[in-house]
Design a protein around this motif. Structure first.
Motif, mmCIF file in Angstrom:
data_model
loop_
_atom_site.group_PDB
_atom_site.id
_atom_site.type_symbol
_atom_site.label_atom_id
_atom_site.label_comp_id
_atom_site.label_asym_id
_atom_site.label_seq_id
_atom_site.Cartn_x
_atom_site.Cartn_y
_atom_site.Cartn_z
ATOM 1 N N ASP A 1 86.458 63.943 65.338
ATOM 2 C CA ASP A 1 87.469 64.665 64.580
ATOM 3 C C ASP A 1 86.816 65.115 63.258
ATOM 4 O O ASP A 1 86.278 64.273 62.530
ATOM 5 N N ASN B 1 73.307 62.728 51.627
ATOM 6 C CA ASN B 1 72.613 61.612 50.990
ATOM 7 C C ASN B 1 71.171 62.015 50.677
ATOM 8 O O ASN B 1 70.442 62.439 51.574
ATOM 9 N N PHE C 1 69.880 48.015 55.610
ATOM 10 C CA PHE C 1 69.302 49.332 55.906
ATOM 11 C C PHE C 1 67.829 49.193 55.571
ATOM 12 O O PHE C 1 67.484 48.794 54.474
ATOM 13 N N SER D 1 76.200 47.131 55.555
ATOM 14 C CA SER D 1 75.649 47.838 54.385
ATOM 15 C C SER D 1 76.757 48.270 53.436
ATOM 16 O O SER D 1 76.610 48.170 52.214
ATOM 17 N N CYS E 1 67.116 53.173 47.978
ATOM 18 C CA CYS E 1 67.712 54.218 47.123
ATOM 19 C C CYS E 1 67.655 53.866 45.639
ATOM 20 O O CYS E 1 68.147 54.617 44.794
ATOM 21 N N TYR F 1 68.769 60.006 59.998
ATOM 22 C CA TYR F 1 69.190 58.795 60.710
ATOM 23 C C TYR F 1 68.984 58.889 62.210
ATOM 24 O O TYR F 1 68.955 57.878 62.904
ATOM 25 N N ASN G 1 87.983 65.660 60.532
ATOM 26 C CA ASN G 1 88.539 64.937 59.377
ATOM 27 C C ASN G 1 87.879 63.579 59.166
ATOM 28 O O ASN G 1 87.968 63.005 58.088
ATOM 29 N N LYS G 2 87.218 63.058 60.208
ATOM 30 C CA LYS G 2 86.500 61.790 60.005
ATOM 31 C C LYS G 2 85.399 62.004 58.958
ATOM 32 O O LYS G 2 85.169 61.151 58.098
ATOM 33 N N SER H 1 69.349 49.563 49.335
ATOM 34 C CA SER H 1 69.488 48.556 50.387
ATOM 35 C C SER H 1 68.297 47.601 50.375
ATOM 36 O O SER H 1 67.216 47.934 49.909
ATOM 37 N N HIS I 1 75.683 55.320 43.193
ATOM 38 C CA HIS I 1 74.880 55.759 44.338
ATOM 39 C C HIS I 1 75.853 56.304 45.379
ATOM 40 O O HIS I 1 76.866 55.664 45.690
ATOM 41 N N LYS J 1 85.163 54.171 46.940
ATOM 42 C CA LYS J 1 85.580 52.793 47.230
ATOM 43 C C LYS J 1 84.995 51.816 46.213
ATOM 44 O O LYS J 1 85.630 50.839 45.832
ATOM 45 N N PRO K 1 75.818 57.271 49.093
ATOM 46 C CA PRO K 1 75.280 57.462 50.456
ATOM 47 C C PRO K 1 76.161 58.470 51.200
ATOM 48 O O PRO K 1 75.692 59.232 52.033
ATOM 49 N N PHE K 2 77.446 58.405 50.942
ATOM 50 C CA PHE K 2 78.440 59.425 51.295
ATOM 51 C C PHE K 2 79.544 59.229 50.259
ATOM 52 O O PHE K 2 79.734 58.123 49.732
ATOM 53 N N GLY L 1 75.202 56.824 64.073
ATOM 54 C CA GLY L 1 76.350 56.632 63.183
ATOM 55 C C GLY L 1 76.138 57.271 61.822
ATOM 56 O O GLY L 1 77.065 57.784 61.200
ATOM 57 N N GLY M 1 87.359 61.033 55.994
ATOM 58 C CA GLY M 1 86.904 59.649 56.164
ATOM 59 C C GLY M 1 85.639 59.348 55.375
ATOM 60 O O GLY M 1 85.500 58.281 54.779
ATOM 61 N N LYS N 1 82.747 58.946 50.000
ATOM 62 C CA LYS N 1 83.824 57.944 50.110
ATOM 63 C C LYS N 1 83.351 56.558 49.684
ATOM 64 O O LYS N 1 84.106 55.773 49.111
HETATM 65 N N1 CAA Z 1 90.614 61.331 59.793
HETATM 66 C C1 CAA Z 1 90.417 60.726 58.594
HETATM 67 N N2 CAA Z 1 89.639 59.627 58.435
HETATM 68 C C2 CAA Z 1 89.029 59.123 59.528
HETATM 69 C C3 CAA Z 1 89.192 59.691 60.808
HETATM 70 C C4 CAA Z 1 90.023 60.844 60.913
HETATM 71 N N3 CAA Z 1 90.225 61.453 62.084
HETATM 72 N N4 CAA Z 1 88.468 58.983 61.685
HETATM 73 C C5 CAA Z 1 87.861 57.969 60.982
HETATM 74 N N5 CAA Z 1 88.217 58.087 59.683
HETATM 75 C C6 CAA Z 1 87.760 57.238 58.568
HETATM 76 C C7 CAA Z 1 87.747 55.753 58.887
HETATM 77 O O1 CAA Z 1 89.041 55.166 58.726
HETATM 78 C C8 CAA Z 1 86.747 55.282 57.858
HETATM 79 O O2 CAA Z 1 87.331 55.229 56.601
HETATM 80 P P1 CAA Z 1 87.531 53.807 55.863
HETATM 81 O O3 CAA Z 1 86.161 53.174 55.807
HETATM 82 O O4 CAA Z 1 88.049 54.195 54.523
HETATM 83 O O5 CAA Z 1 88.483 53.050 56.705
HETATM 84 C C9 CAA Z 1 85.735 56.419 57.786
HETATM 85 O O6 CAA Z 1 86.406 57.559 58.339
HETATM 86 C C10 CAA Z 1 84.464 56.175 58.591
HETATM 87 O O7 CAA Z 1 84.867 55.810 59.868
HETATM 88 P P2 CAA Z 1 84.112 54.640 60.666
HETATM 89 O O8 CAA Z 1 83.922 53.450 59.767
HETATM 90 O O9 CAA Z 1 84.790 54.456 61.967
HETATM 91 O O10 CAA Z 1 82.732 55.388 60.875
HETATM 92 P P3 CAA Z 1 81.437 54.923 61.608
HETATM 93 O O11 CAA Z 1 81.557 53.519 62.064
HETATM 94 O O12 CAA Z 1 81.109 55.950 62.627
HETATM 95 O O13 CAA Z 1 80.309 55.025 60.474
HETATM 96 C C11 CAA Z 1 79.134 54.249 58.554
HETATM 97 C C12 CAA Z 1 80.477 54.710 59.097
HETATM 98 C C13 CAA Z 1 78.875 52.825 59.089
HETATM 99 C C14 CAA Z 1 79.180 54.197 57.054
HETATM 100 C C15 CAA Z 1 78.018 55.217 59.017
HETATM 101 O O14 CAA Z 1 78.248 56.483 58.490
HETATM 102 C C16 CAA Z 1 76.638 54.740 58.646
HETATM 103 O O15 CAA Z 1 76.021 53.905 59.290
HETATM 104 N N6 CAA Z 1 76.085 55.296 57.525
HETATM 105 C C17 CAA Z 1 74.762 54.964 57.043
HETATM 106 C C18 CAA Z 1 74.751 53.688 56.231
HETATM 107 C C19 CAA Z 1 75.351 53.878 54.856
HETATM 108 O O16 CAA Z 1 75.437 54.959 54.330
HETATM 109 N N7 CAA Z 1 75.749 52.774 54.247
HETATM 110 C C20 CAA Z 1 76.281 52.815 52.894
HETATM 111 C C21 CAA Z 1 75.901 51.592 52.108
HETATM 112 S S1 CAA Z 1 74.112 51.356 52.135
HETATM 113 C C22 CAA Z 1 73.523 52.442 50.968
HETATM 114 O O17 CAA Z 1 74.260 52.901 50.154
HETATM 115 C C23 CAA Z 1 72.095 52.805 51.001
HETATM 116 C C24 CAA Z 1 71.935 54.127 51.645
HETATM 117 O O18 CAA Z 1 71.910 55.163 50.988
HETATM 118 C C25 CAA Z 1 71.829 54.170 53.112
#
Ligand code: CAA
Length: 385
Positions: free
Chosen positions: A29, A273, A185, A201, A111, A143, A31-32, A306, A233, A242, A235-236, A148, A36, A238
């Motif tokens: 989606d 990122n 990570f 993470s 990072c 990635y 919107n994710k 990380s 920092h 948070k 990474p994305f 993910g 998200g 949201k």
């Molecule tokens: N509409 C609106 N929101 C939606 C949605 C939809 N249709 N579908 C899902 N969402 C929301 C979820 O509710 C979730 O939000 P919340 O966390 O607020 O609940 C968000 O979208 C993401 O959804 P998921 O958690 O299901 O997503 P995922 O499991 O596929 O992946 C992730 C999320 C684990 C962060 C992944 O993007 C990832 O592995 N990223 C890389 C690691 C990372 O960035 N980690 C951050 C900390 S580490 C760091 O900062 C160092 C660095 O730079 C890597």
């Protein structure tokens, strides 16, 4: 002595992928990603762009000939090195024509590396007030296809000139760090792409923030309400929001800092990122997109790498800082070449083929200010356009 950021510049590759297209291709989606993750586009680097070309481009956009004659240290923070031994800073030093009697090094801790570079630069200026230090954060975040982390990829570099009596931001002496030996990570030497324990993470990012901020408050007596804005920092986007929500205890402060946060992610949302540089891209976004900020305002920073090392520190805006920025940056970012999914995947898997002598064919022409032209006898040959 006041020491801090005198100039700040940014560079990204010319290619961009719309995350709505990525969502469609991955049956997700849209919107994710948009709501998200709070991300809308990601920068994509072709094989002719790497941390050296992007770092050189970011630095070239801010440096004068006088700066190049005065800089005596070049620090590159990165976690996407092109060589295990030779520092990217050495190649950038050469490409920019910085005076020879300089120290050039690369710093690594995921990072966080460039934040450590900023502290080293500050100590150096404290010791040698007339010198200037070039700190560059340059990374390409990849990635893996359909992973993910794919929607959180990006590429780009931020360059900062650190001097005494800076014209943009004075860095305060209130730094508090934390180190935790974890695997959230990381990228072993034999892996092309990082290994990520995604959920862990995100939890570590926030837990390192809340615990370090408690320590910061106890040590400095400062409250979140003392700050006009906070850069984290990213990474994305949201994840940063948070983080802010995790430490904002009162509604008024949360509302005010959330307004500034939205201004601080304008660029991150369309670049993705950039690992070491993402916190400084957020600062640039804040400075160039906020009309609410003014001189003497204090900005709080949360840098997270990380592995993990994090740091909380702060800076104070200098009178007239607005005169040293680029106000049409978003327009320029909006002019990047938009890739189709096929083009994105083709670029993603592009590799430089070497013959038995370690030499490649000439790489495709790239009109960016700096580009990788070829590899000759295992040496990377860069050109300046
Ligand atoms: N509409 C609106 N929101 C939606 C949605 C939809 N249709 N579908 C899902 N969402 C929301 C979820 O509710 C979730 O939000 P919340 O966390 O607020 O609940 C968000 O979208 C993401 O959804 P998921 O958690 O299901 O997503 P995922 O499991 O596929 O992946 C992730 C999320 C684990 C962060 C992944 O993007 C990832 O592995 N990223 C890389 C690691 C990372 O960035 N980690 C951050 C900390 S580490 C760091 O900062 C160092 C660095 O730079 C890597």
């Amino acid at each position: 002595m006041n020491i801090g950021i005198d100039k700040i510049g940014f560079a990204a590759p010319d290619f961009v992928l719309d995350l709505a297209d990525l969502a469609q291709a991955r049956s997700a989606d849209p919107n994710k990603f948009k709501i998200g993750l709070l991300q809308s586009e990601m920068a994509v680097a072709p094989v002719t762009q790497d941390i050296v070309t992007l770092g050189a481009q970011a630095a070239a956009s801010i440096l004068t000939e006088e700066d190049k004659a005065t800089i005596d240290m070049v620090i590159v923070g990165t976690e996407s090195s092109v060589d295990q031994s030779k520092a990217a800073a050495v190649a950038i030093h050469g490409l920019l024509g910085i005076q020879p009697f300089a120290r050039s090094i690369e710093m690594k801790e995921a990072c966080y590396g460039a934040t450590a570079g900023l502290s080293l630069a500050k100590s150096h200026i404290n010791q040698f007030p007339d010198s200037k230090v070039l700190v560059i954060a340059s990374d390409i975040a990849k990635y893996g296809i359909a992973s993910g982390g794919e929607p959180t990829q990006g590429a780009g570099a931020v360059a900062m000139l650190v001097t005494a009596d800076p014209r943009i931001m004075v860095l305060n002496n209130d730094n508090v760090c934390q180190t935790r030996d974890i695997y959230d990570f990381w990228r072993p030497n034999y892996d092309k792409y990082p290994r990520v324990d995604g959920k862990f993470s995100t939890e570590q990012y926030t837990d390192c923030l809340t615990t370090t901020f408690d320590h910061y408050q106890a040590k400095t007596g400062q409250q979140l309400s003392d700050f006009a804005a906070m850069c984290l920092h990213i990474p994305f986007s949201k994840q940063g929001l948070k983080g802010l929500q995790a430490i904002a205890k009162d509604e008024e402060t949360l509302t005010r800092l959330s307004d500034r946060f939205r201004e601080a992610i304008v660029y991150n949302k369309v670049v993705g990122n950039i690992y070491t540089g993402s916190i400084f891209l957020s600062l640039l976004s804040l400075l160039e997109n906020s009309r609410a900020l003014k001189a003497d305002d204090q900005v709080l920073f949360y840098s997270y790498g990380s592995g993990a090392v994090c740091e909380i520190f702060s800076g104070r805006l200098v009178e007239g800082y607005q005169e040293h920025l680029e106000m049409d940056r978003l327009d320029k970012l909006n002019q990047r070449t938009r890739l189709s999914m096929d083009q994105y995947e083709q670029i993603f898997f592009e590799e430089i083929e070497l013959d038995e002598t370690g030499t490649s064919a000439d790489l495709p022409a790239d009109q960016s200010p700096f580009a990788l032209a070829k590899i000759q006898d295992h040496r990377r040959i860069y050109i300046k356009n």
